[in-house]
Design a protein around this motif. Structure first.
Motif, PDB file in Angstrom:
ATOM      1  N   ALA A 281       5.839  13.074   8.696  1.00 13.47           N
ATOM      2  CA  ALA A 281       4.218  13.347   8.970  1.00 13.47           C
ATOM      3  C   ALA A 281       3.880  12.152   7.817  1.00 13.47           C
ATOM      4  O   ALA A 281       2.933  10.981   7.522  1.00 13.47           O
ATOM      5  CB  ALA A 281       4.427  14.147   8.121  1.00 13.47           C
ATOM      6  N   LEU A 282       5.333  11.215   7.021  1.00 16.02           N
ATOM      7  CA  LEU A 282       4.800  10.785   6.368  1.00 16.02           C
ATOM      8  C   LEU A 282       4.409   9.286   6.855  1.00 16.02           C
ATOM      9  O   LEU A 282       3.703   8.364   6.314  1.00 16.02           O
ATOM     10  CB  LEU A 282       5.609  10.420   4.938  1.00 16.02           C
ATOM     11  CG  LEU A 282       5.903   9.144   3.983  1.00 16.02           C
ATOM     12  CD1 LEU A 282       3.974   9.302   2.814  1.00 16.02           C
ATOM     13  CD2 LEU A 282       6.927   8.795   3.207  1.00 16.02           C
ATOM     14  N   GLY A 283       5.710   9.038   7.909  1.00 15.05           N
ATOM     15  CA  GLY A 283       5.112   7.669   8.725  1.00 15.05           C
ATOM     16  C   GLY A 283       4.696   7.137   9.374  1.00 15.05           C
ATOM     17  O   GLY A 283       3.572   6.050   8.994  1.00 15.05           O
ATOM     18  N   GLU A 284       3.856   8.873   9.883  1.00 15.37           N
ATOM     19  CA  GLU A 284       2.370   8.516   9.981  1.00 15.37           C
ATOM     20  C   GLU A 284       0.919   8.129   9.305  1.00 15.37           C
ATOM     21  O   GLU A 284       0.396   7.060  10.075  1.00 15.37           O
ATOM     22  CB  GLU A 284       1.927  10.225  11.129  1.00 15.37           C
ATOM     23  CG  GLU A 284       2.552  10.269  11.945  1.00 15.37           C
ATOM     24  CD  GLU A 284       2.618  12.253  12.450  1.00 15.37           C
ATOM     25  OE1 GLU A 284       1.686  12.367  12.194  1.00 15.37           O
ATOM     26  OE2 GLU A 284       3.094  12.373  13.692  1.00 15.37           O
ATOM     27  N   LYS A 285       0.946   8.804   7.817  1.00 17.38           N
ATOM     28  CA  LYS A 285       0.688   7.668   7.107  1.00 17.38           C
ATOM     29  C   LYS A 285       0.804   6.559   6.657  1.00 17.38           C
ATOM     30  O   LYS A 285      -0.389   6.320   6.777  1.00 17.38           O
ATOM     31  CB  LYS A 285       0.314   8.945   5.705  1.00 17.38           C
ATOM     32  CG  LYS A 285      -0.179  10.149   6.030  1.00 17.38           C
ATOM     33  CD  LYS A 285       0.267  11.129   4.926  1.00 17.38           C
ATOM     34  CE  LYS A 285      -0.832  12.510   4.910  1.00 17.38           C
ATOM     35  NZ  LYS A 285      -0.265  13.251   5.960  1.00 17.38           N
ATOM     36  N   LEU A 286       1.784   6.093   6.750  1.00 16.44           N
ATOM     37  CA  LEU A 286       2.068   5.019   6.662  1.00 16.44           C
ATOM     38  C   LEU A 286       1.354   4.202   7.698  1.00 16.44           C
ATOM     39  O   LEU A 286       1.222   2.139   7.283  1.00 16.44           O
ATOM     40  CB  LEU A 286       3.096   5.067   6.487  1.00 16.44           C
ATOM     41  CG  LEU A 286       3.524   5.273   5.028  1.00 16.44           C
ATOM     42  CD1 LEU A 286       5.788   4.580   4.873  1.00 16.44           C
ATOM     43  CD2 LEU A 286       2.856   4.466   3.811  1.00 16.44           C
ATOM     44  N   VAL A 287       1.864   4.481   9.648  1.00 18.58           N
ATOM     45  CA  VAL A 287       0.528   3.250   9.793  1.00 18.58           C
ATOM     46  C   VAL A 287      -0.744   3.495  10.017  1.00 18.58           C
ATOM     47  O   VAL A 287      -0.833   2.542  10.606  1.00 18.58           O
ATOM     48  CB  VAL A 287       1.339   3.944  11.504  1.00 18.58           C
ATOM     49  CG1 VAL A 287       0.436   3.391  12.847  1.00 18.58           C
ATOM     50  CG2 VAL A 287       2.812   4.281  11.860  1.00 18.58           C
ATOM     51  N   ASP A 288      -1.399   5.030   9.981  1.00 19.58           N
ATOM     52  CA  ASP A 288      -2.587   4.600   9.365  1.00 19.58           C
ATOM     53  C   ASP A 288      -3.062   3.727   8.256  1.00 19.58           C
ATOM     54  O   ASP A 288      -3.806   2.556   8.161  1.00 19.58           O
ATOM     55  CB  ASP A 288      -3.100   5.829   9.150  1.00 19.58           C
ATOM     56  CG  ASP A 288      -3.068   6.925  10.950  1.00 19.58           C
ATOM     57  OD1 ASP A 288      -2.711   6.145  11.774  1.00 19.58           O
ATOM     58  OD2 ASP A 288      -3.147   8.057  10.159  1.00 19.58           O
ATOM     59  N   ARG A 289      -2.481   3.560   7.428  1.00 21.15           N
ATOM     60  CA  ARG A 289      -2.382   2.872   6.414  1.00 21.15           C
ATOM     61  C   ARG A 289      -2.618   1.007   6.348  1.00 21.15           C
ATOM     62  O   ARG A 289      -3.162   0.142   5.767  1.00 21.15           O
ATOM     63  CB  ARG A 289      -1.384   3.177   5.193  1.00 21.15           C
ATOM     64  CG  ARG A 289      -1.727   2.024   4.037  1.00 21.15           C
ATOM     65  CD  ARG A 289      -2.384   2.435   3.026  1.00 21.15           C
ATOM     66  NE  ARG A 289      -2.742   1.679   1.768  1.00 21.15           N
ATOM     67  CZ  ARG A 289      -3.301   0.761   1.353  1.00 21.15           C
ATOM     68  NH1 ARG A 289      -3.570  -0.248   2.690  1.00 21.15           N
ATOM     69  NH2 ARG A 289      -3.233  -0.310   0.469  1.00 21.15           N
ATOM     70  N   LEU A 290      -1.175   1.112   7.742  1.00 20.96           N
ATOM     71  CA  LEU A 290      -1.391  -0.361   7.460  1.00 20.96           C
ATOM     72  C   LEU A 290      -2.141  -1.036   8.838  1.00 20.96           C
ATOM     73  O   LEU A 290      -2.562  -2.031   8.500  1.00 20.96           O
ATOM     74  CB  LEU A 290       0.028  -0.432   8.012  1.00 20.96           C
ATOM     75  CG  LEU A 290       1.405  -0.713   7.927  1.00 20.96           C
ATOM     76  CD1 LEU A 290       2.656  -0.919   8.685  1.00 20.96           C
ATOM     77  CD2 LEU A 290       1.496  -2.071   6.585  1.00 20.96           C
ATOM     78  N   SER A 291      -3.159   0.362   9.470  1.00 26.43           N
ATOM     79  CA  SER A 291      -4.407  -0.383   9.811  1.00 26.43           C
ATOM     80  C   SER A 291      -5.778  -0.409   9.367  1.00 26.43           C
ATOM     81  O   SER A 291      -6.179  -0.861  10.729  1.00 26.43           O
ATOM     82  CB  SER A 291      -3.803   0.692  11.215  1.00 26.43           C
ATOM     83  OG  SER A 291      -3.095   0.830  12.060  1.00 26.43           O
ATOM     84  N   GLU A 292      -5.396  -0.421   8.344  1.00 28.09           N
ATOM     85  CA  GLU A 292      -6.926  -0.499   7.638  1.00 28.09           C
ATOM     86  C   GLU A 292      -6.808  -1.463   7.322  1.00 28.09           C
ATOM     87  O   GLU A 292      -6.305  -2.942   7.108  1.00 28.09           O
ATOM     88  CB  GLU A 292      -6.407   0.590   6.576  1.00 28.09           C
ATOM     89  CG  GLU A 292      -6.760   1.676   6.275  1.00 28.09           C
ATOM     90  CD  GLU A 292      -6.198   2.613   5.202  1.00 28.09           C
ATOM     91  OE1 GLU A 292      -5.778   1.763   4.289  1.00 28.09           O
ATOM     92  OE2 GLU A 292      -6.352   4.413   5.087  1.00 28.09           O
TER      93      GLU A 292
END
Length: 292
Positions: A281-292
């Motif tokens: 779940a943390l990995g998914e949040k960091l993927v979104d963070r990089l896409s910002e």
């Protein structure tokens, strides 16, 4: 023979040389942009996020439940995180957090690496694929498990031997690695004993019940490429701890997450399922963070 004044002859020679030079330059530049067109494209990411601010506070509180038991000032210190020492923050950044409580301690570390190719013929993405592939190879993930109908096949096929002992790959000490046995929980021993002496598996089910796939494996839904590793200290350790690592690549950035739990009771085994779910779940949040 006609006489040509020296000044006129020199002027003619200079004019001829100038004309030749201009002609050569014109020939050289006859295909402008040729080198630029052949260069591989750059990666998607030119910068990295601030590592110690990459995880939302609510997520940190969920990952580090023991911090809630601390005084407010200490909680703030825990959630602030400790940045990793790097030589070039444009290429690599990281941060770690840790909380300790009476019943257990937990820590989480994130590392962001921006890969840049210095070969004009190789793109940043392709170079990042090579770096990621080496990390996955080094993790030495077990092979894909066989279907249930194949569990009675001969030893050496990832199944169970006629004697009932696992036939996974041997470790460095010659012992069988239980995580390489088809369907085995990475936290369980070859006999199914978790060390707690209760007969329960690390995923919360009972011994012998169908278990979810909690083995180290490739992840298909995280970034462009990803894998999960799950390591538990050997049985008999004075303090068993489990570390779940999630490594993923998105374009030319590779992210490594390490989530560790260590119970205070030596015989207690950290829950593999919980740690894996939270790390993913943390990995998914960091993927979104990089896409910002």
């Amino acid at each position: 023979m006609a006489y040509v004044p020296g000044a006129v002859l020199i002027a003619a020679l200079v004019a001829g040389c100038s004309a030749g030079t201009e002609g050569d330059a014109s020939a050289t530049d006859s295909k402008p942009g040729t080198l630029a067109a052949s260069a591989a494209p750059p990666g998607r990411y030119r910068t990295l996020p601030e590592a110690c601010r990459a995880i939302p506070l609510a997520t940190l509180k969920d990952l580090l439940p023991g911090a809630a038991q601390l005084p407010e000032a200490q909680q703030e210190q825990v959630y602030e995180g400790t940045p990793s020492g790097t030589f070039d923050t444009d290429r690599r950044v990281g941060c770690s957090w840790k909380s300790e409580a009476a019943d257990a301690s937990r820590s989480v570390t994130v590392d962001f690496e921006r890969v840049v190719s210095y070969d004009p013929a190789v793109s940043d993405d392709d170079r990042a694929r090579e770096v990621y592939a080496k990390k996955e190879e080094a993790a030495d993930l077990p092979s894909v498990s066989l279907p249930p109908d194949d569990t009675e096949k001969e030893p050496g096929k990832g199944a169970v031997s006629p004697e009932g002992s696992p036939t996974g790959k041997p470790g460095a000490d010659g012992k069988t690695d239980a995580t390489s046995v088809a369907g085995a929980d990475p936290g369980s021993s070859p006999s199914g004993d978790t060390g707690a002496g209760t007969g329960d598996t690390a995923d919360g089910g009972t011994a012998g019940s169908p278990a979810e796939n909690l083995r180290p494996r490739v992840l298909d839904t995280l970034g462009d490429s990803a894998f999960l590793d799950d390591l538990l200290t050997p049985a008999g350790s004075t303090a068993q701890h489990r570390t779940v690592s999630v490594v993923f690549r998105t374009s030319n950035v590779i992210v490594t997450i390490r989530y560790t739990a260590q119970p205070a009771v030596p015989t207690e085994v950290p829950d593999s399922k919980e740690l894996q779910e939270k790390a993913q779940a943390l990995g998914e949040k960091l993927v979104d963070r990089l896409s910002e």
